[in-house]
Structures are given as structure tokens and as C-alpha cells.
Design an enzyme around this catalytic site. Structure first.
Site, PDB file in Angstrom:
ATOM      1  N   ASP A   1     -39.441  76.050 -18.589  1.00 41.81           N
ATOM      2  CA  ASP A   1     -37.992  76.111 -18.734  1.00 41.81           C
ATOM      3  C   ASP A   1     -37.544  74.933 -19.591  1.00 41.81           C
ATOM      4  O   ASP A   1     -37.972  73.785 -19.360  1.00 41.81           O
ATOM      5  CB  ASP A   1     -37.309  76.029 -17.369  1.00 41.81           C
TER       6      ASP A   1
ATOM      7  N   ASP B   1     -43.810  79.218 -15.607  1.00 41.62           N
ATOM      8  CA  ASP B   1     -43.163  79.316 -16.911  1.00 41.62           C
ATOM      9  C   ASP B   1     -42.720  77.925 -17.347  1.00 41.62           C
ATOM     10  O   ASP B   1     -42.667  76.986 -16.536  1.00 41.62           O
ATOM     11  CB  ASP B   1     -41.930  80.214 -16.829  1.00 41.62           C
TER      12      ASP B   1
END
Length: 225
Positions: free
Chosen positions: A152, A150
């Protein structure tokens, strides 16, 4: 953190607020003192990239609470460093001008970051930058991110924003995530600590704030005592 070392100071030692380093800053460290209960992977990880991430925890004078990253998601170790061993610091926002490693530039999380840098007007009024695996790799140049990682990001929001601005920011990041086939996890840095953008956008009556003295539910993360 999956595992955390015992503090190298006594329980009654006065805690201090050190303004030089903030949560999510990356510190280049000359030495990482071994501690009891340290996982086997920590020495190899530190030799590979002598950096630590500032974490939210109170410390006595002369110490900084940090986290060490390994090569897998499960390898996270909370420990403490002596501030005299810090050689330099890198903030998330200073990484926006750093180009990714060529072999990882097409990974979804880094494509999302490139899109946010170039196109998302909702972010332009804020100071922000990448954290997590993307931020660590950009800062250290050590291979850290994967195709499934992902993205961040940390967004600094020292002053209260109205709900429409919060929602527009959330929607813009969600659209970028969808287009890049990844997930963008944004944390808002407020005067009282870090809050998930998703919680603020949901309009909850209270949100979870993570601060150096612990996590708590608050009605207004911009209200200072």
C-alpha cells in the site's frame, strides 16, 4: 476498521481540524486507554508495538482518531487517543529511507517498494511513501508483513494532474506489481481526501473520496469549497 470504539467525547462536542497529524501517519503512543468493547488482542498488540495509525474521522479537541493493528488482517480496531500521550509521529514519506528487516527484504511487497524507490520515474515528482503492513513494519521494526502482503502506498497530490499523468502513474505501478508478483494499492491524497489511483485512472465521472467527515462521490477531488 472491523471494530470501532465509541468516542470519548459527547456527540455535540465541537470537532476540530488538527493539522499536526494526517491520515496514515504512525504515532508512537505512551498510553492506550482501555475502552468498552475492546477486542482481547489489543493489549498484546500495543505491548508488541506501541504505535497507532491516524485514521480519517473527526475528533474533539485533545483527541485523535487512530487504528490499532494486530497480527492478522482481521485484527483492526478503531479507537481514540489523547494527544498528550503522543510521543512522536512518522509520516509515510519519511519511511522511504528506512531499510526493511533483513528476514523480510525478499518478500514481494518489499521488493516492489525497493523497485519503486529506485526505478519508477513517474513517482519522482510526487511526495509518497508506504502505508499498510509494509509501512507499519518499517516504522515499528515489529514483524508485520507476510509473503502474501500487498504493498500500500500513499501519494500526495495537492494540485490537479492531467489524465495522462495519472494514467502513466497507474501503468508504472501496475508494471512494478506484475514484476514483483504482488499487488500495489495506491491512494492519492487530494485536498478533499483520499482517492484510489485506480479510480482516477479509470476516468470515472465521479470518484469516491474518503475524508474525515465521511466518504462521498465527487466529480473533482481537487475542488475545494
Amino acid at each position: 476498521m472491523r471494530v470501532c470504539a465509541a468516542p470519548p467525547f459527547t456527540a455535540d462536542a465541537p470537532r476540530v481540524h488538527e493539522a499536526r497529524w494526517r491520515a496514515h501517519d504512525l504515532l508512537r503512543v505512551s498510553r492506550l486507554a482501555p475502552v468498552d468493547g475492546e477486542p482481547d488482542w489489543v493489549r498484546d498488540a500495543f505491548a508488541r508495538a506501541p504505535f497507532a495509525v491516524v485514521r480519517r474521522a473527526q475528533a474533539a479537541a485533545g483527541f485523535v482518531a487512530v487504528g490499532v493493528r494486530g497480527v492478522t488482517r482481521a485484527q483492526r480496531f478503531g479507537t481514540w487517543i489523547n494527544d498528550e500521550d503522543i510521543e512522536s509521529s512518522i509520516s509515510p514519506e519519511s519511511l522511504l529511507d528506512v531499510e526493511p528487516l533483513a528476514k523480510h527484504a525478499a518478500f514481494p511487497a518489499l521488493l516492489a517498494l525497493a523497485s519503486l524507490r529506485a526505478e519508477v520515474g513517474a513517482l519522482r515528482e510526487f511526495v509518497w511513501g508506504p502505508t499498510g503492513s509494509a509501512g507499519f513494519e518499517l516504522a515499528t521494526r515489529a514483524s508485520t508483513i507476510s509473503e502474501s502482503s500487498d504493498l500500500d502506498v500513499l501519494i500526495r497530490m495537492p494540485e490537479r494532474c492531467d489524465q495522462s499523468t495519472i494514467q502513466a502513474l497507474y501503468d508504472a505501478l501496475a508494471l512494478t506489481a506484475q514484476r514483483s508478483n504482488t499487488r500495489v494499492d495506491a491512494q492519492i491524497e487530494t485536498p478533499t481526501g483520499g482517492v484510489a489511483l485506480a479510480e482516477l485512472a479509470a476516468g470515472k465521472p465521479r470518484v469516491l473520496v474518503r475524508a474525515s467527515d465521511g466518504a462521498r462521490l465527487v466529480a473533482d477531488p481537487w475542488a475545494t469549497l
